[in-house]
Write an enzyme that holds these catalytic residues in place. Structure first.
Site, PDB file in Angstrom:
ATOM      1  N   ASP A 108       2.531   1.946  19.000  1.00  0.00           N
ATOM      2  CA  ASP A 108       2.943   3.345  19.135  1.00  0.00           C
ATOM      3  C   ASP A 108       3.909   3.533  20.293  1.00  0.00           C
ATOM      4  OD1 ASP A 108       0.779   2.772  20.944  1.00  0.00           O
ATOM      5  OD2 ASP A 108       0.557   4.914  21.310  1.00  0.00           O
ATOM      6  N   GLU A 203      -2.006   3.278  21.958  1.00  0.00           N
ATOM      7  CA  GLU A 203      -2.185   2.893  23.358  1.00  0.00           C
ATOM      8  C   GLU A 203      -1.792   4.043  24.271  1.00  0.00           C
ATOM      9  OE1 GLU A 203      -1.025   1.292  27.348  1.00  0.00           O
ATOM     10  OE2 GLU A 203       0.212   2.345  25.898  1.00  0.00           O
TER      11      GLU A 203
END
Ligand SMILES: [Zn+2]
Length: 437
Positions: A108, A203
């Site tokens: 991400d 994350e």
């Protein structure tokens, strides 16, 4: 094993220089891989109830799973939470003698800046000076704020166009790990043990790692490949606590409040004024910890305050908590009618508390970086990492550099040598583990 190291070192260097060599180049260059991955929008989103927080992260997850399979990885799977796992089999006579080493990167990108329609620009043969991003000329990567640029003269620098972030955090880490696998596949003469791979969602919003299957991953030790400048290795994070301080007063109609109302706000203001000015995030850096009142509510009846406590050393963290309590006792003495309580919770601990028992993890990474021609250095992270969470779940996981800078913003950049040298370091690292076991 010195002569062998020097031998392999020369080989891999030669690949980077595109010279003739017996080491075969990967099927796709790390820069090309990187440019493909940054085009895929994988922005995560805060405060979602699902993992992954955004479905679009699965587009990259599924692509990576396909590519891992094509590169000969085994047990490739995408979990129900969008985590990609795979195993690269070792090629030693007895792989069980070498620890299974894990490599982890996150898919991400930060919710802070758009990652949609990323248009990467390659500034070829950079000759110094500020880099103005064409889509928004107010976005300038200046030499003054980015002294690392001085080391990149002659390199190809990669930026976004000024409208989005680049997504080097952490697609550089993904591209580097994938290219390591590719390089190992092309060069079976490079000996290594079993390697575990994971690419994680979310994350940046802190939730993906909760779903990480440490046991299923199957590694004894691991590295997150999610750091900054070339050579930067991190084995330390904050030890972190959060204090909630509540001031209880008494509310009543202000028209008839004389000798009845107890306004809790004044006690909280008194308390805030006691925070030492040289112990705040805005006045500290490096290894110096801080206390940080960052949110609260003000009300006559009940005012409350949340305070972050951060330090690399447990003793320093304890001292900060003690200080907060002492300051509170002083405020309480001044406002005897306000009922004051403090509740301190532990958030996470410095992974060094565990990693000091695994010095070979940092040492091997330093050795690998040196073999890639870099000058490795240790940098404590003024934050937490997924690796720190994994470390306390039984998987010791320091963090390695990716070559990138200016994460989470439109000024993010990386370079050809940043990507290539980071990849080289990973290729060396699996060999170092094989040699030392
Ligand atoms: Zn990252």
């Amino acid at each position: 094993m010195k002569s062998l190291s020097a031998f392999v070192f020369t080989l891999v260097l030669a690949v980077a220089a595109h010279a003739q060599t017996t080491l075969k180049a990967p099927s796709e260059a790390v820069l090309d891989r990187f440019l493909r991955y940054v085009k895929i929008d994988t922005q995560s989103q805060e405060d979602q109830t699902t993992t992954p927080s955004t479905r679009k992260q699965l587009n990259l997850a599924n692509l990576l799973a396909k590519e891992l399979t094509a590169l000969g990885a085994q047990n490739v799977r995408v979990s129900e939470f969008g985590i990609v796992y795979a195993t690269v089999p070792g090629n030693l006579p007895d792989n069980s003698k070498v620890p299974v080493v894990g490599f982890i990167a996150h898919m991400d990108t930060s919710p802070a800046v758009s990652g949609e329609n990323v248009k990467a620009i390659i500034h070829k043969n950079y000759q110094g000076g500020d880099i103005v991003l064409p889509k928004d000329p107010s976005q300038i990567i200046s030499v003054q704020k980015n002294p690392v640029l001085k080391e990149l003269i002659g390199d190809d620098i990669i930026t976004a166009d000024g409208a989005t972030l680049l997504g080097s955090d952490d697609k550089a880490g993904i591209a580097e790990i994938m290219t390591m696998i590719d390089t190992l596949r092309q060069n079976p003469q490079i000996k290594h043990g079993t390697i575990a791979i994971a690419f994680t969602p979310d994350e940046e919003v802190g939730t993906g790692i909760e779903k990480f299957d440490v046991k299923g991953f199957g590694a004894q030790v691991a590295y997150t490949v999610d750091g900054g400048a070339l050579g930067e290795i991190s084995e330390e994070t904050w030890s972190a606590r959060t204090a909630t301080v509540t001031f209880q007063g008494k509310s009543t109609h202000p028209g008839s409040a004389k000798n009845i109302m107890i306004n809790a706000m004044y006690a909280m203001a008194d308390y805030l004024n006691r925070f030492p000015k040289d112990m705040l995030p805005e006045t500290t850096e490096g290894r110096v910890g801080f206390v940080h009142p960052y949110a609260g509510t003000v009300d006559v009846e009940t005012s409350s305050l949340k305070v972050l406590l951060r330090d690399f050393d447990m003793s320093g963290l304890e001292a900060k908590e003690k200080l907060l309590r002492e300051m509170l006792a002083q405020t309480a003495a001044k406002f005897p009618e306000v009922k004051i309580t403090i509740d301190v919770k532990e958030n996470y601990k410095n992974m060094k508390e565990v990693l000091r028992d695994h010095p070979e993890l940092t040492n091997n990474a330093m050795e690998a970086a040196r073999r890639a021609g870099l000058k490795p250095f240790l940098k404590p992270i003024r934050g937490g990492t997924d690796g720190a969470r994994l470390t306390f779940r039984g998987l010791p996981t320091p963090n390695l550099f990716t070559g990138g800078s200016n994460f989470h913003g439109k000024l993010e950049f990386n370079s050809r040598s940043g990507l290539e040298k980071s990849t080289e370091t990973l290729v060396h690292l699996v060999q170092v583990f094989a040699e030392k076991s």
